[in-house]
Write a protein that holds these residues in place. Structure first.
Motif, short mmCIF file in Angstrom:
data_model
loop_
_atom_site.label_atom_id
_atom_site.label_comp_id
_atom_site.label_asym_id
_atom_site.label_seq_id
_atom_site.Cartn_x
_atom_site.Cartn_y
_atom_site.Cartn_z
N ILE A 20 0.83 -1.21 0.00
CA ILE A 20 0.00 0.00 0.00
C ILE A 20 0.86 1.26 0.00
O ILE A 20 0.45 2.30 -0.51
CB ILE A 20 -0.97 0.02 1.21
CG1 ILE A 20 -2.09 1.05 1.00
CG2 ILE A 20 -0.23 0.25 2.51
CD1 ILE A 20 -3.01 0.77 -0.14
N VAL A 21 2.07 1.17 0.54
CA VAL A 21 2.96 2.33 0.58
C VAL A 21 3.61 2.59 -0.77
O VAL A 21 3.63 3.72 -1.27
CB VAL A 21 4.03 2.17 1.67
CG1 VAL A 21 5.07 3.30 1.59
CG2 VAL A 21 3.38 2.17 3.06
N ALA A 156 7.88 4.37 -13.95
CA ALA A 156 7.46 5.35 -12.94
C ALA A 156 8.63 6.23 -12.52
O ALA A 156 8.50 7.44 -12.34
CB ALA A 156 6.86 4.65 -11.73
N TYR A 157 9.80 5.60 -12.36
CA TYR A 157 10.99 6.31 -11.90
C TYR A 157 11.50 7.29 -12.97
O TYR A 157 11.74 8.47 -12.68
CB TYR A 157 12.07 5.30 -11.55
CG TYR A 157 13.37 5.92 -11.09
CD1 TYR A 157 13.53 6.35 -9.77
CD2 TYR A 157 14.44 6.07 -11.97
CE1 TYR A 157 14.72 6.91 -9.34
CE2 TYR A 157 15.63 6.64 -11.55
CZ TYR A 157 15.78 7.06 -10.24
OH TYR A 157 16.96 7.63 -9.82
N ASP A 164 0.81 9.23 -6.20
CA ASP A 164 -0.57 8.75 -6.09
C ASP A 164 -1.05 8.17 -7.42
O ASP A 164 -1.70 7.11 -7.45
CB ASP A 164 -1.49 9.87 -5.65
CG ASP A 164 -1.27 10.27 -4.19
OD1 ASP A 164 -0.54 9.52 -3.48
OD2 ASP A 164 -1.80 11.30 -3.76
N MET A 165 -0.74 8.84 -8.51
CA MET A 165 -1.12 8.33 -9.82
C MET A 165 -0.44 6.99 -10.07
O MET A 165 -1.07 6.03 -10.56
CB MET A 165 -0.73 9.32 -10.91
CG MET A 165 -1.21 8.93 -12.32
SD MET A 165 -0.08 7.80 -13.19
CE MET A 165 1.28 8.90 -13.53
N ALA A 166 0.84 6.89 -9.71
CA ALA A 166 1.60 5.66 -9.94
C ALA A 166 1.03 4.50 -9.12
O ALA A 166 0.83 3.40 -9.65
CB ALA A 166 3.07 5.88 -9.58
N ARG A 167 0.72 4.74 -7.85
CA ARG A 167 0.22 3.65 -7.02
C ARG A 167 -1.16 3.18 -7.47
O ARG A 167 -1.45 1.98 -7.47
CB ARG A 167 0.22 4.08 -5.55
CG ARG A 167 1.64 4.16 -4.97
CD ARG A 167 1.66 4.59 -3.53
NE ARG A 167 1.32 6.00 -3.37
CZ ARG A 167 1.38 6.64 -2.20
NH1 ARG A 167 1.73 6.00 -1.11
NH2 ARG A 167 1.07 7.93 -2.14
N GLN A 222 7.32 12.54 -2.27
CA GLN A 222 7.50 12.17 -3.67
C GLN A 222 8.90 11.63 -3.95
O GLN A 222 9.07 10.61 -4.62
CB GLN A 222 7.22 13.39 -4.56
CG GLN A 222 7.43 13.14 -6.05
CD GLN A 222 6.40 12.19 -6.66
OE1 GLN A 222 5.29 12.08 -6.16
NE2 GLN A 222 6.78 11.52 -7.73
N GLU A 223 9.93 12.30 -3.43
CA GLU A 223 11.29 11.85 -3.70
C GLU A 223 11.58 10.50 -3.08
O GLU A 223 12.28 9.67 -3.67
CB GLU A 223 12.31 12.89 -3.19
CG GLU A 223 13.77 12.55 -3.49
CD GLU A 223 14.04 12.35 -4.98
OE1 GLU A 223 14.95 11.55 -5.31
OE2 GLU A 223 13.36 12.99 -5.82
#
Length: 247
Positions: A20-21, A156-157, A164-167, A222-223
């Protein structure tokens, strides 16, 4: 049996938190912990079934941030990739596939960590072709070595996706991808009574881990998210090297 079920519960408790993280990496962590206590087929079947359900909280939590255009490009790109990966296994021994892909992932993550600094090097310009290629790479890795997450983590990287969009995208993409795996497992009778016991042991651990990780997911910078994506790629490479030499 009792010990293996307890290990499965703990493995998926931790996997739920990580999942979830970061949006991915949970099933990989569970596999690593369960390896010494549970047979490999049961581990893989459990990862497919519980991994599908662990993707759903990501979809629910980050629903509004999901970019469905990206999702479908990744998904449709993955379909020929899976076929290519399965066909490649007929030509190249699994040891060499795991070795080559493992070295590639470790080398990429080390290079990025060493040379990238805070910015991680120049961003990759995201186009439809790039998303289709990342989906194809994910499908190829899934078909060849059963590990489709790292190519999407790389995307993603390098494309600097919002966390949030990526998860949310990870959740929806992997949920779609795992549906087919679960159906095939059921159709081929791979979900044995022993596998069901481990699935039922893993599910409450995954749910509790997900609930415990929700506050951390909300505060993830974010970082740090980007660095965690690089760590997922690195750990994926190490897991393949471990499988190549010890499994």
């Amino acid at each position: 049996m009792t010990l293996s079920l307890a290990v499965t519960f703990v493995a998926w408790l931790l996997a739920g938190i990580i999942g979830i993280v970061t949006g991915m990496g949970g099933p990989l962590l569970s596999l690593t912990i369960m390896f010494f206590f549970v047979d490999l087929q049961t581990i893989i079947v459990t990862a497919c079934v519980v991994g599908f359900f662990s993707s759903l909280p990501l979809v629910w939590r980050f629903w509004r941030s999901i970019d469905w255009r990206r999702n479908w490009l990744l998904f449709f790109g993955s379909l020929p990739g899976v076929l290519a990966g399965v066909m490649a296994l007929k030509l190249v021994p699994i040891f060499w596939m795991e070795l080559a892909i493992g070295v590639l992932l470790v080398a990429f993550s080390v290079w990025q960590a060493w040379a990238g600094g805070k910015g991680g090097g120049p961003a990759l310009k995201e186009t439809n072709a790039v998303l289709l290629a990342c989906g194809a790479a994910s499908g190829f890795f899934s078909g060849a070595v059963g590990l489709g997450g790292p190519p999407v983590a790389v995307c993603a990287y390098k494309c600097r996706w919002d966390k949030d969009m990526a998860r949310g995208l990870f959740g929806s993409f992997f949920a779609l991808s795992l549906v087919a795996a679960v159906v095939l497992d059921i159709g081929h009778g791979l979900i044995t009574p022993d596998a069901w016991k481990h699935i039922f042991a893993a599910m409450p651990g995954m749910v509790l881990g997900t609930l415990a990780g929700l506050p951390l997911a909300a505060r993830l910078p974010q970082e740090l998210f980007r660095r965690l994506m690089l760590l997922v790629v690195f750990c994926g490479g190490l897991s393949l090297l471990f499988k190549a030499f010890f499994m």
